[in-house]
Scaffold this motif. Structure first.
Motif, PDB file in Angstrom:
ATOM      1  N   SER A  61       0.790  -1.372   0.070  1.00  9.92           N
ATOM      2  CA  SER A  61       0.239   0.069  -0.052  1.00  9.92           C
ATOM      3  C   SER A  61       0.999   1.259   0.101  1.00  9.92           C
ATOM      4  CB  SER A  61      -1.105   0.025   1.149  1.00  9.92           C
ATOM      5  OG  SER A  61      -1.780   1.010   1.170  1.00  9.92           O
ATOM      6  N   ARG A  62       1.958   1.362   0.971  1.00 10.60           N
ATOM      7  CA  ARG A  62       2.674   2.562   0.628  1.00 10.60           C
ATOM      8  C   ARG A  62       3.635   2.636  -0.507  1.00 10.60           C
ATOM      9  NH1 ARG A  62       3.111   0.660   6.185  1.00 10.60           N
ATOM     10  NH2 ARG A  62       5.010  -0.640   5.592  1.00 10.60           N
ATOM     11  N   ALA A  63       3.904   1.366  -1.005  1.00  8.86           N
ATOM     12  CA  ALA A  63       4.744   1.451  -2.188  1.00  8.86           C
ATOM     13  C   ALA A  63       3.862   1.990  -3.496  1.00  8.86           C
ATOM     14  CB  ALA A  63       5.415   0.086  -2.622  1.00  8.86           C
ATOM     15  N   VAL A  64       2.695   1.560  -3.657  1.00  9.41           N
ATOM     16  CA  VAL A  64       1.845   1.897  -4.548  1.00  9.41           C
ATOM     17  C   VAL A  64       1.485   3.540  -4.430  1.00  9.41           C
ATOM     18  CG1 VAL A  64      -0.668   1.374  -5.443  1.00  9.41           C
ATOM     19  CG2 VAL A  64       0.931  -0.452  -5.091  1.00  9.41           C
ATOM     20  N   SER A  65       1.014   3.860  -3.126  1.00 10.13           N
ATOM     21  CA  SER A  65       0.471   5.126  -3.002  1.00 10.13           C
ATOM     22  C   SER A  65       1.597   6.064  -3.263  1.00 10.13           C
ATOM     23  CB  SER A  65       0.373   5.107  -1.444  1.00 10.13           C
ATOM     24  OG  SER A  65      -0.050   6.691  -0.933  1.00 10.13           O
ATOM     25  N   TYR A  79      -8.086  10.543  -5.234  1.00  7.12           N
ATOM     26  CA  TYR A  79      -8.219   9.079  -5.245  1.00  7.12           C
ATOM     27  C   TYR A  79      -8.172   8.358  -3.927  1.00  7.12           C
ATOM     28  CZ  TYR A  79      -3.213   8.288  -4.765  1.00  7.12           C
ATOM     29  OH  TYR A  79      -1.935   8.191  -4.333  1.00  7.12           O
ATOM     30  N   THR A  80      -8.891   7.483  -4.107  1.00  5.29           N
ATOM     31  CA  THR A  80      -8.678   6.253  -2.649  1.00  5.29           C
ATOM     32  C   THR A  80      -8.072   5.025  -3.177  1.00  5.29           C
ATOM     33  OG1 THR A  80     -10.974   7.186  -1.888  1.00  5.29           O
ATOM     34  CG2 THR A  80     -10.274   5.134  -1.074  1.00  5.29           C
ATOM     35  N   LEU A  81      -7.168   4.617  -2.432  1.00  2.00           N
ATOM     36  CA  LEU A  81      -6.384   3.386  -2.942  1.00  2.00           C
ATOM     37  C   LEU A  81      -6.729   2.395  -1.960  1.00  2.00           C
ATOM     38  CD1 LEU A  81      -4.044   2.010  -4.175  1.00  2.00           C
ATOM     39  CD2 LEU A  81      -2.492   3.152  -2.633  1.00  2.00           C
ATOM     40  N   GLU A  82      -7.276   1.057  -2.507  1.00  2.00           N
ATOM     41  CA  GLU A  82      -7.685   0.170  -1.691  1.00  2.00           C
ATOM     42  C   GLU A  82      -6.494  -1.106  -2.191  1.00  2.00           C
ATOM     43  OE1 GLU A  82     -10.931  -3.172  -2.181  1.00  2.00           O
ATOM     44  OE2 GLU A  82     -11.706  -1.026  -1.909  1.00  2.00           O
ATOM     45  N   VAL A  83      -5.525  -1.603  -1.246  1.00  3.06           N
ATOM     46  CA  VAL A  83      -4.747  -2.603  -1.630  1.00  3.06           C
ATOM     47  C   VAL A  83      -5.057  -3.931  -0.636  1.00  3.06           C
ATOM     48  CG1 VAL A  83      -2.470  -3.406  -1.537  1.00  3.06           C
ATOM     49  CG2 VAL A  83      -2.834  -1.123  -1.992  1.00  3.06           C
ATOM     50  N   THR A  84      -5.418  -5.190  -1.583  1.00  4.06           N
ATOM     51  CA  THR A  84      -5.596  -6.156  -0.834  1.00  4.06           C
ATOM     52  C   THR A  84      -5.039  -7.406  -1.437  1.00  4.06           C
ATOM     53  OG1 THR A  84      -7.704  -7.356  -0.309  1.00  4.06           O
ATOM     54  CG2 THR A  84      -7.646  -6.602  -2.608  1.00  4.06           C
TER      55      THR A  84
END
Length: 177
Positions: A61-65, A79-84
């Motif tokens: 999540s931190r890396a993609v953000s 945007y809202t980021l959702e990592v799963t």
């Protein structure tokens, strides 16, 4: 400034997200972008060679953000980021999914409507060896319409695991294709 349509935006973001996820040793399974009110929802599904836990999801999540923030011109707005991680019921669609499911029980549906259960053995780029009713069977991925891991509440027997291991050596079904 407006951003491109959903599919085009996902295609533009995919290399950015793929690089960020790959840099931390994970695989990008899915990237989806859609409008959620005034914001965009960026959904990222990641997986690792041995599965993935909450700590790995947080790192991803931190890396993609950070990667998205560095390329904010692509999103052109909030945007809202959702990592799963993939769910337990994720279909096995790629060779790496089969390799990760080694020794697990799977339900396989073939195009001719045949359904069966088997335990996953050696998997390569074109197919997998399954232990089905005590016998090793090699199934090519092209002969699988759908396959999912079955949730089990007990460990496989030592006999089953021994049979699977036999299927990975030379001179066995796997070695004599």
């Amino acid at each position: 400034m407006s951003s491109p349509p959903r599919g085009e935006l996902a295609a533009q973001l995919e290399p950015v997200v793929q690089e960020a996820v790959g840099a931390i040793g994970l695989d990008l399974e899915l990237l989806d972008v859609h409008q959620a009110g005034r914001r965009r929802l960026v959904k990222v599904v990641v997986d690792g060679e041995d599965g993935i836990g909450l700590d790995e999801v947080a790192v991803a999540s931190r890396a993609v953000s950070a990667a998205l923030d560095a390329n904010e011109h692509l999103l052109a707005g909030p945007y809202t980021l959702e990592v799963t991680s993939p769910g337990a019921d994720r279909p096995l669609t790629r060779p790496r999914h089969w390799r990760r499911a080694r020794q697990r029980l799977v339900k396989v549906k073939q195009p001719d409507a045949v359904e069966f259960f088997g335990r996953v053995g050696q998997a390569d780029e074109t197919g997998v060896v399954l232990l089905v009713k005590g016998e090793l069977r090699r199934i090519e991925y092209g002969d699988v319409e759908r396959a999912v891991v079955e949730i089990e509440f007990k460990q496989p027997s030592a006999d089953e695991l021994a049979l699977l291991e036999q299927g990975t050596g030379e001179g066995t079904e796997e070695g004599s294709r």
